[in-house]
Scaffold this motif. Structure first.
Motif, PDB file in Angstrom:
ATOM      1  N   GLU A 146      -5.102  36.280  12.945  1.00 55.52           N
ATOM      2  CA  GLU A 146      -4.725  37.304  12.744  1.00 55.52           C
ATOM      3  C   GLU A 146      -4.400  37.309  11.456  1.00 55.52           C
ATOM      4  O   GLU A 146      -4.772  38.657  10.411  1.00 55.52           O
ATOM      5  N   CYS A 170      -2.827  35.078   9.290  1.00 58.80           N
ATOM      6  CA  CYS A 170      -3.944  34.959   8.178  1.00 58.80           C
ATOM      7  C   CYS A 170      -5.239  34.703   8.174  1.00 58.80           C
ATOM      8  O   CYS A 170      -5.189  34.930   6.318  1.00 58.80           O
ATOM      9  N   TYR A 171      -5.599  35.374   8.584  1.00 55.23           N
ATOM     10  CA  TYR A 171      -7.354  36.219   8.677  1.00 55.23           C
ATOM     11  C   TYR A 171      -7.208  37.217   8.278  1.00 55.23           C
ATOM     12  O   TYR A 171      -7.929  36.722   6.777  1.00 55.23           O
ATOM     13  N   TYR A 172      -7.078  38.183   8.228  1.00 51.44           N
ATOM     14  CA  TYR A 172      -7.041  39.144   7.613  1.00 51.44           C
ATOM     15  C   TYR A 172      -5.722  38.850   5.843  1.00 51.44           C
ATOM     16  O   TYR A 172      -5.330  38.161   6.662  1.00 51.44           O
TER      17      TYR A 172
END
Lengths: 416, 416
Positions: B392, B394-396
């Motif tokens: 998360e 890196c993702y968000y």
């Protein structure tokens, strides 16, 4: 009791005409230095220079809060898919490890993953998750957002998503405007027959959503392989007949005609607009349709092309900026990042981006008379930032500069 | 007193060889679920599964802090220009309004603006500003950063910048490693004679900086119109002779030879690396030089091309990620955004980016044995995030998920 926010270095009021801003008016921020804002009963009583506001009859007895920094209208995020069951981390891992979209889909990823998860998730958990996400938006200065359904694609699951938005509204002070996006994609049950699915939505879903008053807007994804411009116009007209305000996802991946299809049905905004042509832009200007640009998704997808903000603004189309927050193509809830991306990748000036994320965002949701400006009589939705100059909100990027958020006159977030 | 951090959903230890990570080893995060970390006297006493750590002799009497979420080694930001006098807001406004680099320069902008402002600013104000900025890094999970001079470009102003770093270290718990970057650009006083300026640095600046022990590293900007590869090698060798560890800004704008010039002088890292060729990559692997990639600056500059992380990793070069935080080309202090940009634009996996921002960042600063991993005996620098899964982070993107930062065993930031 009234509250007086004092010591504001720069206040952007966006005072002006009671209409969406277009052209040069997008650069008129209504900047006041050494400002104050007086709030009572959730409404702005006075806003302007500290000296002038201090003379207001309510100022003396008001609770004083010295804030410093920059004050804006709370961001109005006019395009999100904030209700969903889980982040698409597996897809993300596959993609960064080099998998193609087809490989991800074959592994059960993509929108089908979101659909399965949404159909399984109980309403209570969905509402609680959405409220938790809403807290993240509030911390970044967003006070109002649109939330789309569209990961259920069945009567029950689309209703569940919209009911989750309603239930979440009891758990967070963030104001949420729900949109039915049952026409997001053709579900497996209707594979190969988009029109039959649209007929089903019109016959079964829209009336139920209308009866329960679960959505303000109806939206459709108009793109090759999804829904045609003719289908979009027909569907949105039917939705308008049932009391929904039309919106459209258009020209995101190609120039396909969605913008004019939406306009033909009276769309309040045409969203994405990456691939609009001159005819689309002329039609938007003519109709007064707002272009809601979503450049954070371009960043996440690694695209080279960004929405043509300069052409739209030059031609007099009112431009809004929104996050497009969603689990598949834009896991970003921070409007400040959108401001930065719009400056560095769409050639918008800081002033234009801030207008687009506040007053024009409000107009994209039909709330322009009530939200998006710091003007006496309007709702007291404010965001305060740790900055000396409002341009820092666009210049520094990838982080959160918001230190306090006020919704309907109440402090709903404050950094210690 | 010992502190026991409990209830960690995912702990990434990056336990492993006492060396920079390359190739497949960059994906080995040392993930432990349901973990705990025990800290005493600023050092990690135990880290691993909650049950195992609870059996440590110090655990029973330790102060317990239930944290949940994801825990990482504090980020080690190995490349910043965090000491400067003022943000370049005027340049930013001009650029977003369509001005060319030449027009901005003609209006007094660009690096000359930063140089003028730095030369005028008193040391005390400079140190206070840097410490305030350091607070923003800490809130985003960064516990150590390199800070370069290079906006003074005169003996006195370069000394002032480095003294400001030293003074700021008394005001913030963030650990700062200073770098002399007097060879950032040729100052007006030496216009047209880069070699004469380098001779001046070697004769006048380096000895003073060495005598006051004001910098650990010496760095040079090797690029067309700045300093040649031959000059870079000669300069860095002279600096190394005076006890500085060489670093180099290389192949940022073109393939010019800076990487191999730096390696010839024993550079610990070659930074940017956007335009490295196969020969450069082979030389880096051979020498064990770390490639410090700075993709946030590519985003800010609107570049299409990003550093070739995949080729570097495939060829066995240890890759670090850093912010490049600076007022001209990268006003971003949040390492989490860098992780995201590296995933979505450089094809790095989440695991590789997290390794690059922690353990390999530490090695890029020569601190690999002491920092960058959550292993008994190492310094207790930790960052905690509001996430269920480390991916998360890196993702968000575009926001801050850090909720607590620990430096040398002390909580230096905690979100309420």
């Amino acid at each position: 009791m009234a509250i007086l926010f004092t010591g504001i270095k720069q206040l952007l009021t966006f005072a002006g005409d009671n209409a969406p801003r277009a052209g040069a008016a997008m650069r008129e921020t209504g900047l006041v230095k050494n400002a104050a804002v007086l709030v009572e009963n959730g409404i702005i009583a006075a806003a302007g220079s500290g000296a002038a506001v201090a003379r207001h009859r309510l100022a003396k007895k008001a609770k004083k809060i010295a804030v410093g920094g920059v004050c804006l209208p709370g961001f109005v995020d006019s395009h999100t898919h904030a209700v969903f069951a889980e982040p698409r981390l597996k897809d993300f891992s596959m993609r960064t490890a080099g998998a193609s979209y087809q490989e991800i889909k074959a592994a059960g990823g993509g929108i089908l993953a979101s659909i399965g998860a949404v159909r399984r998730q109980p309403l209570g958990a969905m509402a609680a998750q959405l409220a938790a996400r809403a807290g993240r938006f509030l911390e970044c200065g967003t006070t109002t957002m649109e939330v789309k359904s569209g990961y259920g694609l069945s009567l029950e699951s689309e209703l569940k998503m919209l009911r989750a938005v309603r239930a979440a509204a009891e758990l967070t002070p963030l104001e949420m405007l729900p949109t039915l996006l049952a026409a997001h994609s053709v579900p497996p049950e209707f594979a190969g027959d988009a029109q039959k699915y649209l007929d089903h939505i019109v016959a079964e879903v829209l009336p139920r959503v209308a009866a329960e008053k679960l959505a303000v807007f109806a939206d459709i994804f108009c793109e090759k392989g999804y829904f045609t411009p003719e289908q979009a116009t027909g569907y949105l007209k039917a939705a308008a007949g049932l009391g929904f305000r039309p919106k459209v996802h258009s020209e995101q991946l190609s120039n396909y005609g969605g913008t004019r299809a939406g306009i033909a049905a009276g769309a309040i905004s045409a969203d994405h607009a990456d691939h609009v042509y001159a005819e689309d832009i002329a039609a938007m200007r003519e109709a007064g349709t707002i272009a809601a640009l979503l450049p954070a998704s371009n960043f996440y997808l690694g695209l080279v092309k960004y929405p043509p903000a300069r052409e739209l603004i030059a031609e007099g189309v009112p431009v809004a900026l929104a996050t497009d927050f969603n689990p598949g193509t834009c896991p970003c809830w921070n409007m400040q990042f959108v401001l930065s991306a719009a400056c560095t990748h769409c050639g918008m000036t800081p002033e234009e981006t801030l207008c687009a994320a506040t007053v024009n965002g409000a107009w994209a949701l039909g709330l322009g008379g009530r939200l998006g400006a710091v003007v006496p009589g309007m709702q007291a939705d404010l965001a305060f930032f740790n900055a000396d100059d409002y341009r820092e909100l666009c210049y520094y990027f990838g982080a959160n500069q918001c230190v306090m958020t006020v919704k309907k006159g109440k402090i709903v977030y404050r950094k210690p």
